[in-house]
Design a protein around this motif. Structure first.
Motif, PDB file in Angstrom:
ATOM      1  N   ARG A   1      13.174 -15.723  15.501  1.00 55.20           N
ATOM      2  CA  ARG A   1      12.238 -14.806  16.125  1.00 55.20           C
ATOM      3  C   ARG A   1      11.440 -14.107  15.035  1.00 55.20           C
ATOM      4  N   ASN A   2      10.193 -14.468  14.910  1.00 61.13           N
ATOM      5  CA  ASN A   2       9.341 -13.822  13.915  1.00 61.13           C
ATOM      6  C   ASN A   2       8.698 -12.598  14.527  1.00 61.13           C
ATOM      7  N   CYS A   3       8.631 -11.546  13.753  1.00 56.63           N
ATOM      8  CA  CYS A   3       7.872 -10.382  14.184  1.00 56.63           C
ATOM      9  C   CYS A   3       6.632 -10.326  13.318  1.00 56.63           C
ATOM     10  N   ALA A   4       5.486 -10.362  13.927  1.00 55.19           N
ATOM     11  CA  ALA A   4       4.256 -10.261  13.144  1.00 55.19           C
ATOM     12  C   ALA A   4       4.238  -8.892  12.471  1.00 55.19           C
ATOM     13  N   ASP A   5       3.686  -8.843  11.283  1.00 53.98           N
ATOM     14  CA  ASP A   5       3.621  -7.577  10.570  1.00 53.98           C
ATOM     15  C   ASP A   5       2.867  -6.538  11.394  1.00 53.98           C
ATOM     16  N   SER A   6       3.415  -5.359  11.443  1.00 54.01           N
ATOM     17  CA  SER A   6       2.628  -4.271  12.024  1.00 54.01           C
ATOM     18  C   SER A   6       1.708  -3.767  10.916  1.00 54.01           C
ATOM     19  N   ASN A   7       0.621  -3.105  11.287  1.00 54.04           N
ATOM     20  CA  ASN A   7      -0.391  -2.785  10.290  1.00 54.04           C
ATOM     21  C   ASN A   7       0.103  -1.982   9.097  1.00 54.04           C
ATOM     22  N   ASP A   8       0.998  -0.992   9.337  1.00 55.38           N
ATOM     23  CA  ASP A   8       1.382  -0.135   8.220  1.00 55.38           C
ATOM     24  C   ASP A   8       2.352  -0.820   7.275  1.00 55.38           C
ATOM     25  N   SER A   9       2.980  -1.900   7.699  1.00 54.70           N
ATOM     26  CA  SER A   9       3.873  -2.604   6.777  1.00 54.70           C
ATOM     27  C   SER A   9       3.309  -3.993   6.454  1.00 54.70           C
ATOM     28  N   ASP A  10       2.037  -4.172   6.714  1.00 56.45           N
ATOM     29  CA  ASP A  10       1.335  -5.420   6.438  1.00 56.45           C
ATOM     30  C   ASP A  10       1.690  -5.948   5.050  1.00 56.45           C
ATOM     31  N   LEU A  11       2.069  -7.200   4.990  1.00 52.38           N
ATOM     32  CA  LEU A  11       2.493  -7.788   3.713  1.00 52.38           C
ATOM     33  C   LEU A  11       1.411  -7.642   2.643  1.00 52.38           C
ATOM     34  N   ARG A  12       0.159  -7.842   3.038  1.00 47.70           N
ATOM     35  CA  ARG A  12      -0.949  -7.701   2.079  1.00 47.70           C
ATOM     36  C   ARG A  12      -0.978  -6.301   1.474  1.00 47.70           C
ATOM     37  N   THR A  13      -0.839  -5.300   2.334  1.00 55.59           N
ATOM     38  CA  THR A  13      -0.857  -3.909   1.871  1.00 55.59           C
ATOM     39  C   THR A  13       0.321  -3.643   0.931  1.00 55.59           C
ATOM     40  N   VAL A  14       1.501  -4.120   1.299  1.00 61.83           N
ATOM     41  CA  VAL A  14       2.696  -3.909   0.469  1.00 61.83           C
ATOM     42  C   VAL A  14       2.481  -4.519  -0.908  1.00 61.83           C
ATOM     43  N   ILE A  15       1.971  -5.741  -0.940  1.00 59.20           N
ATOM     44  CA  ILE A  15       1.824  -6.449  -2.212  1.00 59.20           C
ATOM     45  C   ILE A  15       0.727  -5.822  -3.071  1.00 59.20           C
ATOM     46  N   ILE A  16      -0.394  -5.499  -2.459  1.00 59.04           N
ATOM     47  CA  ILE A  16      -1.480  -4.902  -3.254  1.00 59.04           C
ATOM     48  C   ILE A  16      -1.064  -3.511  -3.749  1.00 59.04           C
ATOM     49  N   THR A  17      -0.358  -2.760  -2.927  1.00 56.29           N
ATOM     50  CA  THR A  17       0.098  -1.429  -3.359  1.00 56.29           C
ATOM     51  C   THR A  17       1.096  -1.542  -4.516  1.00 56.29           C
ATOM     52  N   LYS A  18       2.073  -2.451  -4.403  1.00 54.03           N
ATOM     53  CA  LYS A  18       3.045  -2.622  -5.501  1.00 54.03           C
ATOM     54  C   LYS A  18       2.342  -3.091  -6.771  1.00 54.03           C
ATOM     55  N   CYS A  19       1.383  -3.990  -6.604  1.00 54.91           N
ATOM     56  CA  CYS A  19       0.628  -4.511  -7.752  1.00 54.91           C
ATOM     57  C   CYS A  19      -0.110  -3.375  -8.457  1.00 54.91           C
ATOM     58  N   LYS A  20      -0.768  -2.523  -7.681  1.00 55.25           N
ATOM     59  CA  LYS A  20      -1.527  -1.405  -8.278  1.00 55.25           C
ATOM     60  C   LYS A  20      -0.591  -0.374  -8.910  1.00 55.25           C
ATOM     61  N   THR A  21       0.554  -0.159  -8.299  1.00 55.28           N
ATOM     62  CA  THR A  21       1.550   0.768  -8.867  1.00 55.28           C
ATOM     63  C   THR A  21       1.996   0.256 -10.233  1.00 55.28           C
ATOM     64  N   TYR A  22       2.262  -1.057 -10.289  1.00 53.93           N
ATOM     65  CA  TYR A  22       2.696  -1.658 -11.560  1.00 53.93           C
ATOM     66  C   TYR A  22       1.614  -1.519 -12.631  1.00 53.93           C
ATOM     67  N   LEU A  23       0.374  -1.817 -12.270  1.00 59.89           N
ATOM     68  CA  LEU A  23      -0.713  -1.771 -13.262  1.00 59.89           C
ATOM     69  C   LEU A  23      -1.001  -0.329 -13.709  1.00 59.89           C
ATOM     70  N   ALA A  24      -0.779   0.626 -12.816  1.00 63.56           N
ATOM     71  CA  ALA A  24      -0.971   2.032 -13.199  1.00 63.56           C
ATOM     72  C   ALA A  24       0.065   2.436 -14.253  1.00 63.56           C
ATOM     73  N   ALA A  25       1.261   1.856 -14.161  1.00 63.02           N
ATOM     74  CA  ALA A  25       2.321   2.171 -15.129  1.00 63.02           C
ATOM     75  C   ALA A  25       2.225   1.317 -16.392  1.00 63.02           C
ATOM     76  N   HIS A  26       1.425   0.251 -16.356  1.00 62.54           N
ATOM     77  CA  HIS A  26       1.246  -0.637 -17.512  1.00 62.54           C
ATOM     78  C   HIS A  26      -0.246  -0.819 -17.722  1.00 62.54           C
ATOM     79  N   GLU A  27      -0.894   0.253 -18.161  1.00 65.56           N
ATOM     80  CA  GLU A  27      -2.363   0.278 -18.235  1.00 65.56           C
ATOM     81  C   GLU A  27      -2.962  -0.855 -19.054  1.00 65.56           C
ATOM     82  N   GLU A  28      -2.227  -1.263 -20.103  1.00 69.45           N
ATOM     83  CA  GLU A  28      -2.749  -2.306 -20.983  1.00 69.45           C
ATOM     84  C   GLU A  28      -2.928  -3.643 -20.250  1.00 69.45           C
ATOM     85  N   LYS A  29      -2.284  -3.789 -19.074  1.00 70.42           N
ATOM     86  CA  LYS A  29      -2.412  -5.042 -18.309  1.00 70.42           C
ATOM     87  C   LYS A  29      -3.468  -4.947 -17.216  1.00 70.42           C
ATOM     88  N   SER A  30      -4.080  -3.765 -17.068  1.00 67.14           N
ATOM     89  CA  SER A  30      -4.977  -3.521 -15.935  1.00 67.14           C
ATOM     90  C   SER A  30      -6.261  -4.332 -15.981  1.00 67.14           C
TER      91      SER A  30
END
Ligand code: DVN
Length: 252
Positions: free
Chosen positions: A6-35
């Protein structure tokens, strides 16, 4: 076996795209040299391209090649830490001491760590539940990702590399693990000088660096690499992790 999921489609606030882009930006903010060399939207597009619209048991490892190409990170020569069956202590260690880095401390590993994802044949939906488990089918999107990311991490390894293995199990070096089946095979002897095994032991353990699986590891690596192995009590590593004054180099 017919599997009912039984798959549950992502609800908007936990959208996989949002989760991944947010984690990616969090990482780059902490590692500025990779930004400047990484773009989180591009990384999402390459990631989605690997599995969206595919059967969740038919995502080959190569599907993630464009994702690996989309990420740009310099290898941390002399500081790369591999592991097998030591997940918790290894990540506690790299969280506390910044001297060594695991795959999960790199951009790609950090972003995908602790996530589950899949899609369906001919669908543009993404799911974060109801996806096949690690051993349910081999070509599942999550397992293929970790196999590909691990291969890339090992290929880039340089200088002295460390591997933290578990001395509380009969076979600390398992040829079927990611470390044994993928990473060790990708080590480039022209880039790597030495493999330093840290065998994490507990009080009553009988496994030592003489363990036959570790002899296999020694034989599996190129003879040009210097091999060493050290038994280190888990308690000593934990003490080191919790003492901010202790320099990394004194942990074992
Ligand atoms: O060097 C590291 C690192 O670079 C990594 O990507 O690969 C190496 C670790 O993989 P490994 O050698 O296969 O070590 P483990 O401890 O057997 O497995 C590592 C992880 O893969 C596990 O912690 C599982 O991830 P999870 O669920 O905790 O996020 C996963 N895994 C491996 N075998 C599994 C499995 N998950 C479920 N079932 C299994 N049979």
């Amino acid at each position: 076996v017919a599997l009912s999921r039984r798959n549950c489609a992502d609800s908007n606030d936990s959208d996989l795209r949002t989760v991944i882009i947010t984690k990616c930006k969090t990482y780059l903010a902490a590692h500025e040299e990779k930004s400047s060399s990484n773009n989180c939207e591009e990384i999402w597009t390459a990631f989605a391209g690997a599995f969206v619209g595919r059967d969740p048991c038919d995502v080959p490892v190569e599907a993630y090649d464009p994702l690996v190409r989309a990420v740009s990170e310099k290898p941390a020569c002399n500081r790369m830490l591999f592991w097998s069956k030591t997940k918790d202590i290894v990540h506690q260690f790299t969280e506390s001491k910044k001297c060594l880095v695991t795959l999960e401390d790199t951009l790609l590993g950090f972003v995908m760590n602790d996530l589950t994802w899949c899609s369906k044949n001919n669908s543009n939906e993404t799911f974060t539940t109801g996806c096949p488990g690690w051993i349910e089918c081999e070509k599942n999107p999550v397992r293929s990702f970790w196999n590909r990311a691990s291969a890339a991490f090992a290929e880039s390894a340089c200088g002295d590399v460390t591997a933290m293995l578990n001395g509380s199990i009969a076979t600390p070096f398992n040829v079927n693990s990611i470390f044994g089946s993928i990473e060790v095979k990708k080590f480039d002897p022209s880039r790597i000088r030495a493999l330093k095994v840290v065998l994490v032991t507990r009080g009553n353990d009988t496994v030592t660096c003489d363990n036959s699986s570790l002899q296999h590891l020694r034989e599996a690596i190129d003879p040009k690499l210097t091999y060493s192995c050290k038994e280190v009590p888990r308690s000593k590593i934990l003490d080191c992790i919790s003492d901010p004054e202790k320099p990394c180099g004194d942990c074992w």
